[in-house]
Design an enzyme around this catalytic site. Structure first.
Site, PDB file in Angstrom:
ATOM      1  N   GLY A  46       2.227 -27.915 -76.497  1.00 58.81           N
ATOM      2  CA  GLY A  46       2.692 -27.910 -75.114  1.00 58.81           C
ATOM      3  C   GLY A  46       1.545 -27.857 -74.116  1.00 58.81           C
ATOM      4  O   GLY A  46       0.635 -27.035 -74.242  1.00 58.81           O
ATOM      5  N   ALA A  70       5.536 -16.053 -80.073  1.00 57.81           N
ATOM      6  CA  ALA A  70       5.573 -15.920 -78.609  1.00 57.81           C
ATOM      7  C   ALA A  70       4.169 -16.270 -78.115  1.00 57.81           C
ATOM      8  O   ALA A  70       3.447 -15.439 -77.556  1.00 57.81           O
ATOM      9  CB  ALA A  70       5.964 -14.511 -78.197  1.00 57.81           C
ATOM     10  N   ILE A  71       3.778 -17.520 -78.378  1.00 60.36           N
ATOM     11  CA  ILE A  71       2.433 -17.972 -78.021  1.00 60.36           C
ATOM     12  C   ILE A  71       2.299 -18.022 -76.492  1.00 60.36           C
ATOM     13  O   ILE A  71       1.254 -17.688 -75.933  1.00 60.36           O
ATOM     14  CB  ILE A  71       2.141 -19.380 -78.619  1.00 60.36           C
ATOM     15  CG1 ILE A  71       2.394 -19.405 -80.141  1.00 60.36           C
ATOM     16  CG2 ILE A  71       0.722 -19.836 -78.287  1.00 60.36           C
ATOM     17  CD1 ILE A  71       1.473 -18.580 -80.993  1.00 60.36           C
ATOM     18  N   CYS A 129      11.233 -23.518 -73.542  1.00 61.56           N
ATOM     19  CA  CYS A 129      10.321 -22.521 -74.111  1.00 61.56           C
ATOM     20  C   CYS A 129      10.814 -21.112 -73.791  1.00 61.56           C
ATOM     21  O   CYS A 129      10.948 -20.743 -72.629  1.00 61.56           O
ATOM     22  CB  CYS A 129       8.912 -22.691 -73.570  1.00 61.56           C
ATOM     23  SG  CYS A 129       7.778 -21.541 -74.375  1.00 61.56           S
ATOM     24  N   THR A 192      13.122 -23.489 -80.522  1.00 65.54           N
ATOM     25  CA  THR A 192      13.363 -22.260 -81.292  1.00 65.54           C
ATOM     26  C   THR A 192      14.568 -21.468 -80.783  1.00 65.54           C
ATOM     27  O   THR A 192      14.924 -21.523 -79.614  1.00 65.54           O
ATOM     28  CB  THR A 192      12.119 -21.363 -81.209  1.00 65.54           C
ATOM     29  OG1 THR A 192      11.748 -21.208 -79.840  1.00 65.54           O
ATOM     30  CG2 THR A 192      10.959 -21.959 -81.968  1.00 65.54           C
TER      31      THR A 192
HETATM   32  C1  LIG Z   1       3.846 -21.402 -83.273  1.00 56.52           C
HETATM   33  C2  LIG Z   1       4.810 -22.334 -82.598  1.00 56.52           C
HETATM   34  C3  LIG Z   1       4.479 -22.878 -81.363  1.00 56.52           C
HETATM   35  C4  LIG Z   1       5.368 -23.757 -80.717  1.00 56.52           C
HETATM   36  N1  LIG Z   1       5.009 -24.304 -79.522  1.00 56.52           N
HETATM   37  C5  LIG Z   1       5.825 -25.224 -78.924  1.00 56.52           C
HETATM   38  C6  LIG Z   1       5.431 -25.883 -77.707  1.00 56.52           C
HETATM   39  O1  LIG Z   1       4.328 -25.677 -77.188  1.00 56.52           O
HETATM   40  N2  LIG Z   1       6.308 -26.766 -77.146  1.00 56.52           N
HETATM   41  C7  LIG Z   1       7.533 -27.032 -77.705  1.00 56.52           C
HETATM   42  O2  LIG Z   1       8.296 -27.835 -77.154  1.00 56.52           O
HETATM   43  N3  LIG Z   1       7.925 -26.441 -78.877  1.00 56.52           N
HETATM   44  C8  LIG Z   1       7.097 -25.554 -79.485  1.00 56.52           C
HETATM   45  N4  LIG Z   1       7.474 -24.974 -80.678  1.00 56.52           N
HETATM   46  C9  LIG Z   1       8.786 -25.331 -81.278  1.00 56.52           C
HETATM   47  C10 LIG Z   1       8.637 -26.404 -82.369  1.00 56.52           C
HETATM   48  O3  LIG Z   1       8.087 -27.588 -81.845  1.00 56.52           O
HETATM   49  C11 LIG Z   1      10.000 -26.713 -83.034  1.00 56.52           C
HETATM   50  O4  LIG Z   1      10.891 -27.209 -82.056  1.00 56.52           O
HETATM   51  C12 LIG Z   1      10.638 -25.479 -83.669  1.00 56.52           C
HETATM   52  O5  LIG Z   1       9.661 -24.669 -84.277  1.00 56.52           O
HETATM   53  C13 LIG Z   1      11.729 -25.829 -84.693  1.00 56.52           C
HETATM   54  O6  LIG Z   1      11.201 -26.522 -85.792  1.00 56.52           O
HETATM   55  P1  LIG Z   1      10.756 -25.782 -87.172  1.00 56.52           P
HETATM   56  O7  LIG Z   1      11.879 -24.856 -87.542  1.00 56.52           O
HETATM   57  O8  LIG Z   1      10.536 -26.887 -88.132  1.00 56.52           O
HETATM   58  O9  LIG Z   1       9.504 -25.024 -86.850  1.00 56.52           O
HETATM   59  C14 LIG Z   1       6.611 -24.081 -81.323  1.00 56.52           C
HETATM   60  C15 LIG Z   1       6.922 -23.539 -82.583  1.00 56.52           C
HETATM   61  C16 LIG Z   1       6.042 -22.681 -83.230  1.00 56.52           C
HETATM   62  C17 LIG Z   1       6.411 -22.127 -84.578  1.00 56.52           C
END
Ligand SMILES: Cc1cc2nc3c(=O)[nH]c(=O)nc-3n(C[C@H](O)[C@H](O)[C@H](O)COP(=O)(O)O)c2cc1C
Length: 302
Positions: A46, A70-71, A129, A192
């Site tokens: 992001g 919670a980055i 987010c 998420t």
């Molecule tokens: C550490 C971390 C950072 C993430 N940062 C972003 C982000 O910056 N922008 C965004 O749209 N989604 C972000 N996500 C969400 C992921 O892109 C994805 O939508 C979500 O984790 C579901 O997929 P998964 O279950 O395969 O991880 C983040 C997820 C994780 C785990």
């Protein structure tokens, strides 16, 4: 045409396997493991107008299933991205999809304008987010605001616009229809869920932010259900994500209605999972005697 060539409106990918924003950096970080140009697309971490340090650590915790993060959108800012990161990663040969976030609707407009440049294949608009105070999830839970962000981004770019939806809503169909009505070219989902973990020794929440975004294998049934629900009510392509760990998971998303998929938390377990999924889909299509992988998109609805 290759068996796996993927068309998402005007966005063309060499295959339908992408990597999810925030779980793959900008792609550079994974080049030591393999040639990331083999991926259909890289959704970069992001990006925001200004540089952000993100939330205070601890900001990632592994639970019995999946992770909570919670980055807080830590990133060097869009100008730094354009000058220092994009020139290198656009040469890799994978489509570069830039994930953008804003604190206001105007922020999204500025981001779209700045990123309407060579080397950026599409914009993925994060309206979901859960880890930032301003904007963030507010845009992703109100259909009118989600629509207004979509319209603003569309007004400021000619790139394909992907709206990334939050699962933290009562009816995902209304959100999907609102972004489509306002011009979204593609929908990606899910971001998420909201979760937390407590340390029984310190008796405190583990994440400094208290709550964070929950992702990984346990959210797959929720994500799959949402892809399945929106497929019949929108006319734009869907990129499905949420807990995809292997080829079978990816195929399930396609059968629910996704034209492409994105691998997220699984990259932390094994960075080769996206490549294994490309091979796996290819093999599945050959075994099933398919002419093109798209024959299975939405097939679970028949
Ligand atoms: C550490 C971390 C950072 C993430 N940062 C972003 C982000 O910056 N922008 C965004 O749209 N989604 C972000 N996500 C969400 C992921 O892109 C994805 O939508 C979500 O984790 C579901 O997929 P998964 O279950 O395969 O991880 C983040 C997820 C994780 C785990």
């Amino acid at each position: 045409m290759s068996l796996l060539q993927c068309k998402l409106g005007t966005l063309s990918l060499k295959n339908p396997v992408t990597v999810a924003s925030g779980t793959f950096g900008s792609g550079k970080e994974f080049m030591p493991f393999y040639d990331v140009g083999q991926l259909g697309g890289i959704m970069v971490k992001g990006t925001t107008l200004e540089k952000r340090l993100g939330n205070k650590p601890q900001r990632l915790v592994e639970t019995c299933g999946g992770v909570i993060n919670a980055i807080g959108l830590a990133n060097p800012g869009v100008d730094y991205f354009i000058t220092n990161i994009l020139p290198e990663i656009k040469e890799y040969g994978s489509e570069i999809i830039v994930n953008i976030s804003g604190s206001s609707i105007e922020d999204y407009g500025h981001m779209a304008e700045k990123l309407s440049i060579e080397g950026v294949s599409a914009l993925e608009v994060n309206i979901s987010c859960p880890n930032v105070k301003d904007g963030g999830i507010a845009f992703g839970t109100c259909p009118d605001m989600a629509g207004a962000v979509t319209a603003m981004v569309k007004k400021n770019t000619d790139k394909p616009v992907i709206l990334k939806l939050s699962p933290n809503v009562t009816d995902i169909k209304i959100m999907a229809q609102s972004v489509e009505d306002n011009g979204a070219d593609i929908i990606s989902l899910i971001n998420t869920l909201i979760g937390m973990a407590i340390d029984v020794k310190t008796k405190k929440p583990i994440i400094t932010n208290v709550v964070g975004g929950y992702s990984g294998p346990p959210i797959k049934p929720v994500a799959l259900r949402m892809v399945y629900e929106i497929y019949p009510v929108v006319n734009i392509p869907i990129i499905g994500m949420g807990g995809i760990m292997n080829t079978k998971d990816a195929l399930e998303f396609m059968m629910a209605g996704a034209t492409a998929i994105s691998v997220g938390a699984a990259n932390f377990v094994d960075p080769f999972i996206p490549l294994n999924i490309i091979d796996g889909i290819n093999k599945y299509c050959k075994d099933e005697g398919l002419f093109h992988y798209s024959e299975i998109i939405g097939i679970a609805h028949q």
